[in-house]
Design a protein around this motif. Structure first.
Motif, PDB file in Angstrom:
ATOM      1  N   ASP A  31       0.835  -1.208   0.000  1.00 17.39           N
ATOM      2  CA  ASP A  31       0.000   0.000   0.000  1.00 17.39           C
ATOM      3  C   ASP A  31       0.868   1.256   0.000  1.00 17.39           C
ATOM      4  O   ASP A  31       0.539   2.239  -0.664  1.00 17.39           O
ATOM      5  CB  ASP A  31      -0.941   0.013   1.201  1.00 17.39           C
ATOM      6  CG  ASP A  31      -2.156  -0.887   0.999  1.00 17.39           C
ATOM      7  OD1 ASP A  31      -2.404  -1.316  -0.148  1.00 17.39           O
ATOM      8  OD2 ASP A  31      -2.857  -1.148   1.990  1.00 17.39           O
ATOM      9  N   ARG A  34       2.107   1.761  -3.451  1.00 12.97           N
ATOM     10  CA  ARG A  34       1.007   2.224  -4.296  1.00 12.97           C
ATOM     11  C   ARG A  34       0.688   3.692  -4.018  1.00 12.97           C
ATOM     12  O   ARG A  34       0.433   4.465  -4.939  1.00 12.97           O
ATOM     13  CB  ARG A  34      -0.230   1.344  -4.095  1.00 12.97           C
ATOM     14  CG  ARG A  34      -0.115   0.002  -4.807  1.00 12.97           C
ATOM     15  CD  ARG A  34      -1.423  -0.774  -4.783  1.00 12.97           C
ATOM     16  NE  ARG A  34      -1.659  -1.468  -3.527  1.00 12.97           N
ATOM     17  CZ  ARG A  34      -1.110  -2.621  -3.188  1.00 12.97           C
ATOM     18  NH1 ARG A  34      -0.285  -3.231  -4.002  1.00 12.97           N
ATOM     19  NH2 ARG A  34      -1.395  -3.179  -2.030  1.00 12.97           N
ATOM     20  N   PHE A  38       0.738   6.639  -6.778  1.00 15.05           N
ATOM     21  CA  PHE A  38      -0.380   7.538  -7.069  1.00 15.05           C
ATOM     22  C   PHE A  38      -0.001   9.000  -6.818  1.00 15.05           C
ATOM     23  O   PHE A  38      -0.485   9.895  -7.515  1.00 15.05           O
ATOM     24  CB  PHE A  38      -1.635   7.137  -6.301  1.00 15.05           C
ATOM     25  CG  PHE A  38      -2.331   5.963  -6.908  1.00 15.05           C
ATOM     26  CD1 PHE A  38      -2.833   6.015  -8.199  1.00 15.05           C
ATOM     27  CD2 PHE A  38      -2.479   4.793  -6.192  1.00 15.05           C
ATOM     28  CE1 PHE A  38      -3.477   4.934  -8.770  1.00 15.05           C
ATOM     29  CE2 PHE A  38      -3.117   3.691  -6.758  1.00 15.05           C
ATOM     30  CZ  PHE A  38      -3.624   3.765  -8.055  1.00 15.05           C
ATOM     31  N   ARG A  63      -8.029  12.308  -9.541  1.00 17.24           N
ATOM     32  CA  ARG A  63      -8.329  10.893  -9.268  1.00 17.24           C
ATOM     33  C   ARG A  63      -7.142  10.202  -8.606  1.00 17.24           C
ATOM     34  O   ARG A  63      -7.298   9.434  -7.650  1.00 17.24           O
ATOM     35  CB  ARG A  63      -8.722  10.183 -10.573  1.00 17.24           C
ATOM     36  CG  ARG A  63      -8.939   8.700 -10.446  1.00 17.24           C
ATOM     37  CD  ARG A  63     -10.106   8.415  -9.495  1.00 17.24           C
ATOM     38  NE  ARG A  63     -10.232   7.033  -9.198  1.00 17.24           N
ATOM     39  CZ  ARG A  63     -11.119   6.218  -9.771  1.00 17.24           C
ATOM     40  NH1 ARG A  63     -11.941   6.676 -10.663  1.00 17.24           N
ATOM     41  NH2 ARG A  63     -11.160   4.962  -9.435  1.00 17.24           N
ATOM     42  N   ALA A  64      -5.931  10.489  -9.110  1.00 19.50           N
ATOM     43  CA  ALA A  64      -4.730   9.889  -8.526  1.00 19.50           C
ATOM     44  C   ALA A  64      -4.534  10.371  -7.084  1.00 19.50           C
ATOM     45  O   ALA A  64      -4.148   9.587  -6.213  1.00 19.50           O
ATOM     46  CB  ALA A  64      -3.505  10.207  -9.377  1.00 19.50           C
ATOM     47  N   ASP A  67      -6.949   8.440  -4.949  1.00 17.24           N
ATOM     48  CA  ASP A  67      -6.457   7.072  -4.733  1.00 17.24           C
ATOM     49  C   ASP A  67      -5.330   7.062  -3.697  1.00 17.24           C
ATOM     50  O   ASP A  67      -5.292   6.201  -2.817  1.00 17.24           O
ATOM     51  CB  ASP A  67      -5.961   6.465  -6.047  1.00 17.24           C
ATOM     52  CG  ASP A  67      -7.086   6.143  -7.007  1.00 17.24           C
ATOM     53  OD1 ASP A  67      -8.249   6.009  -6.569  1.00 17.24           O
ATOM     54  OD2 ASP A  67      -6.808   6.027  -8.225  1.00 17.24           O
ATOM     55  N   ARG A  68      -4.419   8.043  -3.803  1.00 20.71           N
ATOM     56  CA  ARG A  68      -3.322   8.150  -2.831  1.00 20.71           C
ATOM     57  C   ARG A  68      -3.876   8.369  -1.429  1.00 20.71           C
ATOM     58  O   ARG A  68      -3.469   7.692  -0.484  1.00 20.71           O
ATOM     59  CB  ARG A  68      -2.422   9.318  -3.224  1.00 20.71           C
ATOM     60  CG  ARG A  68      -1.295   9.574  -2.224  1.00 20.71           C
ATOM     61  CD  ARG A  68      -0.795  10.989  -2.261  1.00 20.71           C
ATOM     62  NE  ARG A  68      -1.869  11.928  -1.976  1.00 20.71           N
ATOM     63  CZ  ARG A  68      -1.878  13.188  -2.402  1.00 20.71           C
ATOM     64  NH1 ARG A  68      -0.897  13.659  -3.131  1.00 20.71           N
ATOM     65  NH2 ARG A  68      -2.887  13.991  -2.093  1.00 20.71           N
ATOM     66  N   ARG A  70      -6.820   7.654  -0.231  1.00 21.00           N
ATOM     67  CA  ARG A  70      -7.522   6.449   0.238  1.00 21.00           C
ATOM     68  C   ARG A  70      -6.517   5.440   0.786  1.00 21.00           C
ATOM     69  O   ARG A  70      -6.717   4.852   1.855  1.00 21.00           O
ATOM     70  CB  ARG A  70      -8.328   5.850  -0.902  1.00 21.00           C
ATOM     71  CG  ARG A  70      -9.053   4.561  -0.553  1.00 21.00           C
ATOM     72  CD  ARG A  70      -9.776   3.968  -1.758  1.00 21.00           C
ATOM     73  NE  ARG A  70      -8.988   3.896  -2.972  1.00 21.00           N
ATOM     74  CZ  ARG A  70      -8.093   2.939  -3.235  1.00 21.00           C
ATOM     75  NH1 ARG A  70      -7.873   1.971  -2.370  1.00 21.00           N
ATOM     76  NH2 ARG A  70      -7.418   2.947  -4.360  1.00 21.00           N
ATOM     77  N   LEU A  71      -5.411   5.256   0.070  1.00 21.82           N
ATOM     78  CA  LEU A  71      -4.387   4.318   0.528  1.00 21.82           C
ATOM     79  C   LEU A  71      -3.715   4.799   1.812  1.00 21.82           C
ATOM     80  O   LEU A  71      -3.464   4.006   2.728  1.00 21.82           O
ATOM     81  CB  LEU A  71      -3.339   4.099  -0.564  1.00 21.82           C
ATOM     82  CG  LEU A  71      -3.805   3.235  -1.729  1.00 21.82           C
ATOM     83  CD1 LEU A  71      -2.907   3.413  -2.930  1.00 21.82           C
ATOM     84  CD2 LEU A  71      -3.862   1.775  -1.300  1.00 21.82           C
TER      85      LEU A  71
END
Length: 83
Positions: A31, A34, A38, A63-64, A67-68, A70-71
């Motif tokens: 994670d 990732r 992101f 969006r990226a 996503d970042r 969220r991780l």
């Protein structure tokens, strides 16, 4: 610390795309990796959006970043012992 370059301002559009494509050759496994990916992806698309006034690149950057974030939230939750 990630291996992704921090300063993207001096790179051309094709150089930015090449860096992003190179970053996808070895998929991130954790994670944290990732989230770093992101973050880098968001910075690449934000650079393109700022430079060219490209609304599609701006949406990809947003969006990226989402996503970042969220991780990172998941990593924080796991570090506190939550699931």
């Amino acid at each position: 610390m990630s291996d992704y370059p921090r300063d993207l301002s001096g790179l051309s559009g094709p150089e930015l795309v090449r860096l992003l494509l190179d970053a996808t050759r070895t998929p991130p496994l954790t994670d944290a990796e990732r989230a770093d990916f992101f973050d880098f992806k968001a910075r690449v698309f934000a650079t393109i959006a700022d430079r060219d006034g490209n609304p599609v690149a701006s949406r990809f950057a947003a969006r990226a970043r989402a996503d970042r974030d969220r991780l990172l939230a998941r990593i924080e939750d796991e570090n506190r012992g939550g699931r």
